[in-house]
Enzyme design. Structure first.
Site, short mmCIF file in Angstrom:
data_model
loop_
_atom_site.label_atom_id
_atom_site.label_comp_id
_atom_site.label_asym_id
_atom_site.label_seq_id
_atom_site.Cartn_x
_atom_site.Cartn_y
_atom_site.Cartn_z
N LYS A 278 4.71 9.07 8.58
CA LYS A 278 4.52 8.49 9.91
C LYS A 278 5.56 9.00 10.93
O LYS A 278 5.39 10.10 11.43
CB LYS A 278 4.47 6.97 9.80
CG LYS A 278 3.27 6.59 8.89
CD LYS A 278 2.77 5.18 8.93
CE LYS A 278 1.41 5.12 8.23
NZ LYS A 278 1.35 4.30 7.06
N TYR B 152 0.85 -1.18 0.00
CA TYR B 152 0.00 0.00 0.00
C TYR B 152 0.89 1.23 0.00
O TYR B 152 1.84 1.32 0.77
CB TYR B 152 -0.89 -0.01 1.25
CG TYR B 152 -1.75 1.24 1.41
CD1 TYR B 152 -2.82 1.47 0.55
CD2 TYR B 152 -1.48 2.16 2.42
CE1 TYR B 152 -3.61 2.61 0.71
CE2 TYR B 152 -2.28 3.30 2.57
CZ TYR B 152 -3.33 3.51 1.71
OH TYR B 152 -4.11 4.63 1.86
N ASP C 192 9.29 2.99 -0.63
CA ASP C 192 8.27 3.62 0.19
C ASP C 192 8.57 3.23 1.64
O ASP C 192 8.21 2.14 2.09
CB ASP C 192 6.88 3.15 -0.23
CG ASP C 192 5.79 3.78 0.63
OD1 ASP C 192 6.13 4.45 1.62
OD2 ASP C 192 4.60 3.59 0.29
C1 LIG Z 1 0.63 4.78 5.70
C2 LIG Z 1 1.34 4.53 4.43
C3 LIG Z 1 1.23 5.39 3.34
C4 LIG Z 1 0.25 6.53 3.29
O1 LIG Z 1 0.51 7.48 4.26
P1 LIG Z 1 -0.69 8.44 4.70
O2 LIG Z 1 -0.02 9.41 5.62
O3 LIG Z 1 -1.69 7.57 5.36
O4 LIG Z 1 -1.22 9.09 3.47
C5 LIG Z 1 2.03 5.16 2.24
N1 LIG Z 1 2.88 4.14 2.21
C6 LIG Z 1 3.02 3.27 3.24
C7 LIG Z 1 3.98 2.17 3.15
C8 LIG Z 1 2.22 3.43 4.36
O5 LIG Z 1 2.29 2.54 5.35
#
Ligand SMILES: *Cc1c(COP(=O)(O)O)cnc(C)c1O
Length: 428
Positions: A266, A143, A238
C-alpha cells in the site's frame, strides 16, 4: 449512482467476473452498482457521471498524501521517459531498500515484490523454510492477501461476502493454518500449547484493518512476541496497511514491538502496485540467490513504482504529518461518534491515528466475532446516504476508513454533518 457508472458496470460484468478486478469493489453488500472512477485529486474523487466525493477509502490505504500529489506525480513523470521496466537492478531499488531499513525498526534487509499478497505469501514461505515447520497461526478476521495458506477465516472481502474459506484451497494446506480470535491471550496459549513445535510463524495485522479497525490490547501484542520467541516460531507483522500509516515505522514503532519479519505494501508504492517483505538479516539471507528459498518477480522493484514509493516516503519523512493525522483522525471519529449518539444510533468507533471504523454496534468491537455482530442493514443505509451526500466510503462494514494529509478540517466537518443527516434517517 449515475447512469454512466451503471452502464459501465453492466458492460464490465460481461467481461470481468462480477465486473471488478477485486471483489469488495463491486458493492455487493450494499446492493448497488459501484461508481466508476474518472479521476482523483487530493482528498476528492470523481466518478464518470461527474459526481465528486470526499474520499475516505484512499485506494484502501495507500493514498496517505492524497491523490495525485504533485511531487509523486513529478517523480513518476521524470522516470517514465527512461523506460518502464528493465528486469535488471537499478539505483532506485537501493534507495528504496535503504529508506525502508531506516524507517522500519525491525527491518535490516528487504525484498521488493508487486503486492501485499506476494509479500505475505513470500514471508510465509521464508518462515516455513527457515524454521523447517509447516503450521501458521493467524487471527480470525485478519486479512493477509489471498495466498492459499492465509485465506482461512479471513477479513476484508472474504468477510463481506460471507465466504468461510475458499474453494480451491486444498484442505491439506488449510489444515496447516490455525486461526484464533484476536486479542485473546487464552486462545493464543492454547494454540501454542497444542502445536508449538510445529508452528513456523504467527502472522498478524498488529492493528487489524480488515475486520474494520480493531484496537490491539498492548499486553496481547507483547504476548505474541514472547510466545513466538519461546517456541522458536517467527513473528510476522503484516504492516501492509499500518506501515507508514500509524507511525513512520508502522505499528512496531508505535507499540515498541520488534517482529522477525514485516510485510509492507500500500503506502510504500505511492499508489503503484508494490509490496515488500523484510526483517532480520540472518533470516532474509535465506532467500535466493543468497540462500535457497525461492521467490522472484519480473516486475519486482519496477522503476516507476520505486520512484512513486520513494517520493511518498520522502515526503512522510520530511513533513512528519503523523501528529496532524492523529488530530484529524480524532476530529473525524469523535465527530462521528457524537453524531451517532445525538441521533440515538448505537455505534462505536475504533481508531488508531488516521485509520478507523464506525461499527453499528452496542458493545465494544475487540475481535472478529464482535465485528460480525454489528448491524449490516444499518451500514447499508448509512453507506447509501453518505454516497448520495458526496462521501465515498468503503462499501463494507468490515473495512477501515483512511484520512490523508489532503483532508481539510472543513472536509471532515462536511463528513460529520453528512453522517449526522444519515443517522437521523436510519431506522433504529
Ligand atoms: C491489502 C492487504 C494485503 C494484500 O495486499 P494486496 O496488495 O491487496 O495484495 C495484505 N495484508 C493486509 C493487512 C492488507 O490490508
Amino acid at each position: 449512482m449515475g447512469k454512466q457508472s451503471e452502464l459501465l458496470f453492466e458492460k464490465a460484468r460481461r467481461y470481468i467476473p462480477g465486473g471488478v478486478n477485486s471483489p469488495v469493489r463491486a458493492g455487493k453488500s450494499v446492493g448497488m452498482a459501484p461508481p466508476f472512477i474518472a479521476g482523483a485529486t487530493g482528498a476528492l474523487i470523481r466518478d464518470v457521471d461527474g459526481n465528486e466525493y470526499i474520499d475516505l477509502v484512499g485506494s484502501w490505504g495507500p493514498m496517505i498524501l492524497g491523490h495525485a500529489h504533485p511531487e509523486v506525480v513529478a517523480a513518476i513523470e521524470k522516470k517514465v521517459g527512461e523506460g518502464t521496466s528493465y528486469g535488471a537492478p537499478t539505483e532506485l531499488e537501493v534507495i528504496m531498500a535503504d529508506t525502508i531499513v531506516q524507517m522500519v525498526p525491525s527491518v535490516e534487509m528487504v525484498r521488493m515484490v508487486n503486492s501485499g499478497t506476494e509479500a505475505t505469501m513470500s514471508a510465509i514461505r521464508l518462515a516455513r523454510g527457515y524454521t523447517e515447520r509447516k503450521k501458521i497461526v493467524k487471527f480470525d478476521g485478519c486479512y493477509h492477501g489471498h495466498a492459499d495458506s492465509l485465506l482461512v477465516s479471513a477479513g476484508s472481502g472474504v468477510a463481506t461476502l460471507g465466504i468461510p474459506g475458499s474453494p480451491g484451497v486444498p484442505d491439506d494446506l488449510a489444515r496447516h493454518t490455525i486461526s484464533i480470535p484476536f486479542n485473546s491471550t487464552e486462545a493464543l496459549h492454547e494454540a501454542f500449547d497444542r502445536y508449538g513445535p510445529e508452528i513456523a510463524a504467527l502472522i498478524v495485522e498488529p492493528v487489524p484493518g480488515n475486520m474494520g479497525v480493531v484496537i490491539p490490547d498492548k499486553a496481547f501484542l507483547k504476548g505474541l512476541r514472547e510466545i513466538t520467541g519461546e517456541h522458536g516460531s517467527l513473528l510476522i507483522f503484516d504492516e501492509v496497511i499500518t506501515g507508514f500509516r500509524v507511525a513512520p515505522g508502522g505499528a512496531q514503532e508505535l507499540y515498541g514491538i520488534l517482529p522477525d519479519l514485516t510485510c509492507l505494501g500500500k503506502i510504500i508504492g505511492g499508489g503503484l502496485p508494490v509490496g515488500a517483505y523484510g526483517g532480520r538479516k540472518e533470516i532474509m539471507l535465506n532467500m535466493a540467490p543468497e540462500g535457497d528459498i525461492y521467490q522472484a518477480g519480473t516486475l519486482s522493484g519496477n522503476p516507476l513504482a520505486m520512484a512513486a514509493g520513494i517520493a511518498t516516503l520522502k515526503i512522510l519523512k520530511q513533513e512528519d504529518p503523523y501528529q496532524e493525522l492523529e488530530r484529524k483522525g480524532e476530529l473525524l471519529f469523535s465527530g462521528l461518534e457524537d453524531a451517532a449518539q445525538d441521533a440515538g444510533i448505537r455505534a462505536v468507533t475504533n481508531r488508531v491515528g488516521s485509520m478507523g471504523t464506525l461499527f453499528f454496534s452496542e458493545k465494544p468491537v475487540t475481535d472478529f466475532a464482535a465485528a460480525m455482530e454489528s448491524d449490516q442493514g444499518l451500514f447499508r443505509s448509512y453507506y447509501r446516504s453518505m454516497l448520495e451526500q458526496g462521501i465515498y466510503l468503503a462499501p463494507s462494514p468490515f473495512e477501515a476508513g483512511f484520512l490523508s494529509i489532503a483532508h481539510t478540517d472543513e472536509m471532515i466537518e462536511r463528513v460529520v454533518n453528512s453522517a449526522s443527516r444519515a443517522f437521523r434517517t436510519l431506522e433504529k
